[in-house]
Design an enzyme around this catalytic site. Structure first.
Site, PDB file in Angstrom:
ATOM      1  N   ASP A  45       0.719  -1.170   0.009  1.00 52.14           N
ATOM      2  CA  ASP A  45       0.024   0.066   0.034  1.00 52.14           C
ATOM      3  C   ASP A  45       0.773   1.322  -0.045  1.00 52.14           C
ATOM      4  OD1 ASP A  45      -1.899  -1.826   0.092  1.00 52.14           O
ATOM      5  OD2 ASP A  45      -2.688  -1.134   1.974  1.00 52.14           O
ATOM      6  N   TYR A  48       2.373   2.021  -3.420  1.00 52.28           N
ATOM      7  CA  TYR A  48       1.387   2.397  -4.118  1.00 52.28           C
ATOM      8  C   TYR A  48       1.073   3.925  -4.130  1.00 52.28           C
ATOM      9  CZ  TYR A  48      -3.399   2.561  -6.358  1.00 52.28           C
ATOM     10  OH  TYR A  48      -4.557   3.119  -6.825  1.00 52.28           O
ATOM     11  N   ASP A  49       0.799   4.120  -2.702  1.00 53.10           N
ATOM     12  CA  ASP A  49       0.470   5.480  -2.327  1.00 53.10           C
ATOM     13  C   ASP A  49       1.524   6.471  -2.673  1.00 53.10           C
ATOM     14  OD1 ASP A  49      -1.650   4.530  -1.178  1.00 53.10           O
ATOM     15  OD2 ASP A  49      -0.999   4.447   1.072  1.00 53.10           O
ATOM     16  N   SER A  94     -35.009  -7.159 -19.808  1.00 52.01           N
ATOM     17  CA  SER A  94     -34.924  -7.747 -18.471  1.00 52.01           C
ATOM     18  C   SER A  94     -35.277  -9.269 -18.727  1.00 52.01           C
ATOM     19  CB  SER A  94     -35.774  -7.210 -17.416  1.00 52.01           C
ATOM     20  OG  SER A  94     -36.991  -6.952 -17.985  1.00 52.01           O
ATOM     21  N   GLU A 125     -24.340 -18.495 -15.606  1.00 51.26           N
ATOM     22  CA  GLU A 125     -23.714 -17.618 -14.728  1.00 51.26           C
ATOM     23  C   GLU A 125     -24.495 -17.234 -13.672  1.00 51.26           C
ATOM     24  OE1 GLU A 125     -22.901 -14.194 -17.467  1.00 51.26           O
ATOM     25  OE2 GLU A 125     -23.056 -15.451 -18.931  1.00 51.26           O
ATOM     26  N   LYS A 127     -26.389 -15.068 -11.010  1.00 49.76           N
ATOM     27  CA  LYS A 127     -27.309 -13.707 -11.077  1.00 49.76           C
ATOM     28  C   LYS A 127     -26.992 -12.848  -9.915  1.00 49.76           C
ATOM     29  CE  LYS A 127     -31.855 -12.298 -12.449  1.00 49.76           C
ATOM     30  NZ  LYS A 127     -31.748 -10.936 -11.443  1.00 49.76           N
ATOM     31  N   ASP A 129     -27.270 -10.142  -7.414  1.00 47.80           N
ATOM     32  CA  ASP A 129     -28.136  -9.294  -6.857  1.00 47.80           C
ATOM     33  C   ASP A 129     -27.863  -7.741  -6.528  1.00 47.80           C
ATOM     34  OD1 ASP A 129     -30.876  -8.745  -6.075  1.00 47.80           O
ATOM     35  OD2 ASP A 129     -30.825  -9.655  -3.946  1.00 47.80           O
ATOM     36  N   ARG A 148     -30.274   1.073 -15.910  1.00 50.59           N
ATOM     37  CA  ARG A 148     -31.115   0.573 -16.982  1.00 50.59           C
ATOM     38  C   ARG A 148     -32.217   1.247 -17.180  1.00 50.59           C
ATOM     39  NH1 ARG A 148     -32.730  -5.122 -17.640  1.00 50.59           N
ATOM     40  NH2 ARG A 148     -31.610  -5.540 -15.581  1.00 50.59           N
ATOM     41  N   GLU A 189     -23.401  -5.503 -13.547  1.00 56.73           N
ATOM     42  CA  GLU A 189     -23.890  -5.173 -12.384  1.00 56.73           C
ATOM     43  C   GLU A 189     -23.238  -4.717 -11.159  1.00 56.73           C
ATOM     44  OE1 GLU A 189     -27.007  -6.664 -13.014  1.00 56.73           O
ATOM     45  OE2 GLU A 189     -28.083  -6.814 -11.118  1.00 56.73           O
ATOM     46  N   TYR A 241     -20.774  -8.767 -17.663  1.00 57.21           N
ATOM     47  CA  TYR A 241     -21.220 -10.045 -18.135  1.00 57.21           C
ATOM     48  C   TYR A 241     -21.575  -9.915 -19.642  1.00 57.21           C
ATOM     49  CZ  TYR A 241     -25.512  -8.174 -16.365  1.00 57.21           C
ATOM     50  OH  TYR A 241     -26.382  -7.054 -15.885  1.00 57.21           O
ATOM     51  N   LYS A 304     -28.113 -18.537 -20.562  1.00 51.28           N
ATOM     52  CA  LYS A 304     -28.035 -17.862 -21.677  1.00 51.28           C
ATOM     53  C   LYS A 304     -27.676 -19.094 -22.812  1.00 51.28           C
ATOM     54  CE  LYS A 304     -26.417 -13.625 -19.838  1.00 51.28           C
ATOM     55  NZ  LYS A 304     -25.266 -12.821 -19.685  1.00 51.28           N
ATOM     56  N   LYS A 328     -34.739 -18.242 -10.598  1.00 54.63           N
ATOM     57  CA  LYS A 328     -34.464 -17.488  -9.143  1.00 54.63           C
ATOM     58  C   LYS A 328     -34.580 -18.392  -8.041  1.00 54.63           C
ATOM     59  CE  LYS A 328     -36.023 -13.176  -9.298  1.00 54.63           C
ATOM     60  NZ  LYS A 328     -35.405 -11.763  -9.124  1.00 54.63           N
ATOM     61  N   CYS A 422     -53.639  -0.717  27.067  1.00 53.89           N
ATOM     62  CA  CYS A 422     -53.410  -2.017  26.621  1.00 53.89           C
ATOM     63  C   CYS A 422     -54.467  -2.425  25.680  1.00 53.89           C
ATOM     64  CB  CYS A 422     -53.325  -3.039  27.864  1.00 53.89           C
ATOM     65  SG  CYS A 422     -53.249  -4.756  27.461  1.00 53.89           S
ATOM     66  N   CYS A 424     -56.417  -4.995  25.635  1.00 53.42           N
ATOM     67  CA  CYS A 424     -57.156  -6.044  26.444  1.00 53.42           C
ATOM     68  C   CYS A 424     -58.310  -5.058  26.993  1.00 53.42           C
ATOM     69  CB  CYS A 424     -56.287  -6.561  27.609  1.00 53.42           C
ATOM     70  SG  CYS A 424     -56.287  -5.457  28.942  1.00 53.42           S
ATOM     71  N   CYS A 441     -48.338  -4.170  30.382  1.00 47.40           N
ATOM     72  CA  CYS A 441     -49.741  -3.777  30.604  1.00 47.40           C
ATOM     73  C   CYS A 441     -49.525  -4.063  32.164  1.00 47.40           C
ATOM     74  CB  CYS A 441     -50.577  -4.738  30.044  1.00 47.40           C
ATOM     75  SG  CYS A 441     -52.218  -4.674  30.880  1.00 47.40           S
ATOM     76  N   CYS A 446     -55.341  -8.501  33.615  1.00 43.93           N
ATOM     77  CA  CYS A 446     -55.566  -8.517  32.270  1.00 43.93           C
ATOM     78  C   CYS A 446     -55.712  -9.831  31.527  1.00 43.93           C
ATOM     79  CB  CYS A 446     -54.033  -7.905  31.606  1.00 43.93           C
ATOM     80  SG  CYS A 446     -54.097  -7.950  29.461  1.00 43.93           S
TER      81      CYS A 446
HETATM   82 ZN   LIG Z   1     -53.718  -5.774  29.357  1.00 43.80          ZN
END
Ligand SMILES: [Zn+2]
Length: 690
Positions: A45, A48-49, A94, A125, A127, A129, A148, A189, A241, A304, A328, A422, A424, A441, A446
């Site tokens: 790193d 790279y930096d 789609s 392949e 799919k 999400d 899309r 995606e 893809y 496909k 799915k 409540c 009740c 309550c 109750c």
């Molecule tokens: Zn109650």
């Protein structure tokens, strides 16, 4: 040609800078690809930096040498007012979704009919999400990225997409049929890793913001941000893809994936060419299980037709290609309408808000209710009646609401408020003890609480009274037979009144009374648990029973003495004290004692035979012949110990159906593993018959 012009007018310094800038950009591109696409860093790193800082410095010195494809330009620009619209060159179709094998079979039959006697293969392949995007490259450089949208017109999100480090700003040149691919479109995606999603959500909650329901929502929300600098702070991922170009004729989906890889685009390594439908199903089945190993969500498999010429001939119907289908997997999350929020009263008087949902199919069953935990939870998510919500099952029996689709919120909705009374018939005032999130309550009378309390008392893990389930309890409470748990043991004296009731024959009454009579033999720790003292679960009840030996001893104990047991904190100790000092409860206890229930542990009084003494058992998975609790009690009644975690000290792990991680742990530690049958055989060799 312009370049030559510039070079003639450049000073020597500037010429050297230009050369170094090109070198640095090429290096950084190479290292970015290794790091973000291949996940195999080539340099530290720090190195790279250092290169990156050098590039930034040179570009600052010569601002006219800055080009949009420079790695320094990923994050930049001012926030937009709104996104411009982009017309897709080829519509972004789609895929038709299917959920059954039959539909895949039908899809294949249609293809076979359309292609006549030609042979064909499928490219399968994962799919992802995520959110679909289109990326346009000119002269090998990324020039336009779009969502899309409706498939024909999307939003220009170029600036946001540039921030994705695995997206090449300059593609590697590849040659197809003697043409260098330089003008082309790639589709893919954008998604997010689950761990990044969880971390961002935790951060949002800590900052008092609403959490996102799932990684896809968070990704979509991020791509909609108008400030690319904010987007750059969210770790978005890309997978590609699709490749299309007017320059050459491309032949196969599978070779396009290889081309994309060679051009430096991130592609998923998990794809397979399938010559038969059996291979397709094998791929589908394999990933149905393995998808949980992936650090991101997939929601199915895309099948496909591999040959692009065959694809072209099949064409599209109703905006979906005829040559591809998405299989799915069963969703683990569903989206549905929240019709109402009702209150449920528990046995300890705890009042829980419950969501009434438009029924929705989720992971194998129809869900119409989901827990909302407590008022604070609702406030945090800002769940409102009329909202469209996301529901998950996530291992628990009761589904839970994990998020709200704010885009679908009706304009006139208002935040939900916890009622003050409540539901009740007593309508008593609800009370939230300091430091607790739950409301209770307050009324001991109750009727809903009474019902829950009796149900709990009679339940399988408590007194285990068969025939005294939810419906019967509701009926007997309603009819005035039961007002407290102690009334259960008075039912025997009301035999005649019971027999007269509709639906109650002599046999049914006798069965119930016999079950009640049998429950008197339950050991003390079960009685203690059955009493339904707030915060006292099965494990705590056992601990208390072992430690103090009787309810009288427990009630004599001071707060400090109670808390001397490591598992018992001030909350539980306080609850025990409140219970023991409640005159109402004391009266109930007196009656239960009179009925003959065990209020002290007569340690091993009946079972002098202790064949399992010194042996420790762990149970995992479901047993066929008894519940796990019953099996544990059996072991304990024979002098053994039943614990919940596996260690080297464990004598045996008994494995039932669908065992958990304890099974793996036992294998790792080399602890002897017994099947249910072997467990009973072991008991038999010790002279125990079940
Ligand atoms: Zn109650």
């Amino acid at each position: 040609m312009q370049e030559h012009l510039f070079q003639h007018t450049d000073s020597d310094d500037k010429r050297r800078a230009r050369q170094r800038i090109e070198e640095l950009r090429a290096l950084i591109r190479k290292y970015d690809y290794a790091y973000y696409v291949q996940a195999q860093p080539l340099i530290s790193d720090r190195d790279y930096d250092r290169l990156f800082a050098e590039l930034v410095e040179l570009e600052q010195r010569y601002p006219d040498l800055v080009t949009p494809d420079s790695p320094t330009q990923r994050v930049g620009g001012q926030p937009l007012e709104e996104f411009a619209h982009v017309q897709h060159r080829t519509p972004m179709l789609s895929l038709a979704n299917t959920y059954t094998r039959q539909e895949v079979l039908d899809f294949d039959r249609r293809i076979r009919q359309a292609l006549g006697h030609e042979t064909y293969q499928y490219c399968c392949e994962l799919k992802f999400d995520g959110v679909a995007v289109s990326l346009r490259y000119e002269e090998g450089r990324f020039v336009l990225g779009a969502t899309r949208g409706d498939g024909l017109v999307g939003d220009d999100i170029t600036a946001n997409l540039r921030t994705i480090r695995s997206l090449p700003l300059v593609a590697q040149p590849v040659t197809v049929e003697n043409v260098i691919l330089s003008n082309f479109e790639v589709r893919g995606e954008v998604y997010m890793l689950r761990r990044d999603f969880e971390q961002l959500n935790r951060q949002r909650i800590a900052e008092g913001e609403k959490p996102f329901a799932n990684p896809r929502n968070l990704t979509a929300g991020t791509l909609k941000l108008l400030d690319p600098r904010q987007v750059a702070q969210r770790p978005l991922q890309l997978v590609c893809y699709y490749l299309d170009s007017d320059q050459v004729r491309l032949h196969r989906q599978s070779s396009n994936l290889e081309l994309l890889r060679a051009m430096g685009f991130p592609i998923s390594p998990h794809w397979r060419l399938c010559a038969t439908l059996n291979d397709v199903f094998a791929f589908i089945d394999q990933w149905e299980t393995r998808r949980r190993e992936l650090p991101f969500d997939i929601d199915g498999i895309v099948v496909k037709l591999d040959d692009l010429e065959q694809q072209r001939r099949l064409g599209t119907v109703a905006r979906s290609p005829r040559w591809a289908i998405a299989y799915k997997y069963e969703a683990e999350q569903a989206r549905t309408l929240l019709k109402d929020i009702v209150l449920q009263v528990g046995r300890t008087g705890v009042v829980t808000p419950v969501a009434e949902l438009e029924p929705v199919f989720l992971a194998g069953s129809t869900v119409s209710r989901a827990t909302l935990h407590n008022a604070a939870f609702i406030e945090q998510l800002d769940v409102r009646i009329g909202d469209t919500v996301y529901v998950e099952k996530g291992g628990e029996v009761i589904p839970k609401i994990v998020g709200v689709d704010l885009d679908a919120r009706p304009a006139d909705s208002t935040p939900w408020r916890m009622p003050t009374r409540c539901p009740c018939p007593h309508r008593s005032r609800l009370h939230r003890p300091p430091g607790e999130v739950n409301y209770y309550c307050e009324s001991p009378a109750c009727p809903w609480q009474i019902r829950r309390r009796i149900e709990h008392f009679a339940s399988r893990d408590a007194m285990d009274i068969e025939g005294l389930g939810e419906k019967v309890v509701a009926e007997l409470v309603e009819a005035g037979f039961l007002e407290t748990i102690a009334d259960i043991y008075d039912l025997a004296s009301k035999r005649d009144q019971l027999v007269g009731r509709p639906g109650w024959g002599t046999k049914r009454v006798e069965n119930l009374l016999a079950a009640i009579e049998a429950s008197k033999a339950q050991p003390f720790h079960r009685v203690l648990y059955a009493l339904g003292i707030r915060h006292i679960g099965e494990v705590t009840a056992k601990l208390l029973a072992e430690h103090f030996g009787s309810l009288d001893a427990i009630c004599r104990a001071t707060m400090d003495e109670l808390q001397a047991i490591p598992e018992i904190g001030p909350r539980i100790a306080d609850s025990i004290c409140t219970f023991c000092n409640d005159p109402e409860e004391r009266h109930i206890i007196t009656r239960l004692k009179k009925a003959g229930l065990a209020f002290s542990a007569q340690r091993q009084s009946k079972q002098s035979h202790q064949p399992l003494a010194g042996k420790t058992f762990v149970f995992t998975g479901e047993l066929d012949s008894m519940t796990r609790t019953q099996a544990e009690e059996l072991v304990e009644s024979l002098g053994g110990r039943a614990t919940s975690s596996v260690s080297r000290a464990t004598s045996y792990v008994v494995v039932g159906r669908s065992p958990g991680s304890k099974f793996t742990k036992a294998q790792q530690l080399g602890v002897p593993i017994l099947s249910e049958r072997e467990f009973f055989e072991l008991l038999r060799t010790h002279g125990v018959t079940i």
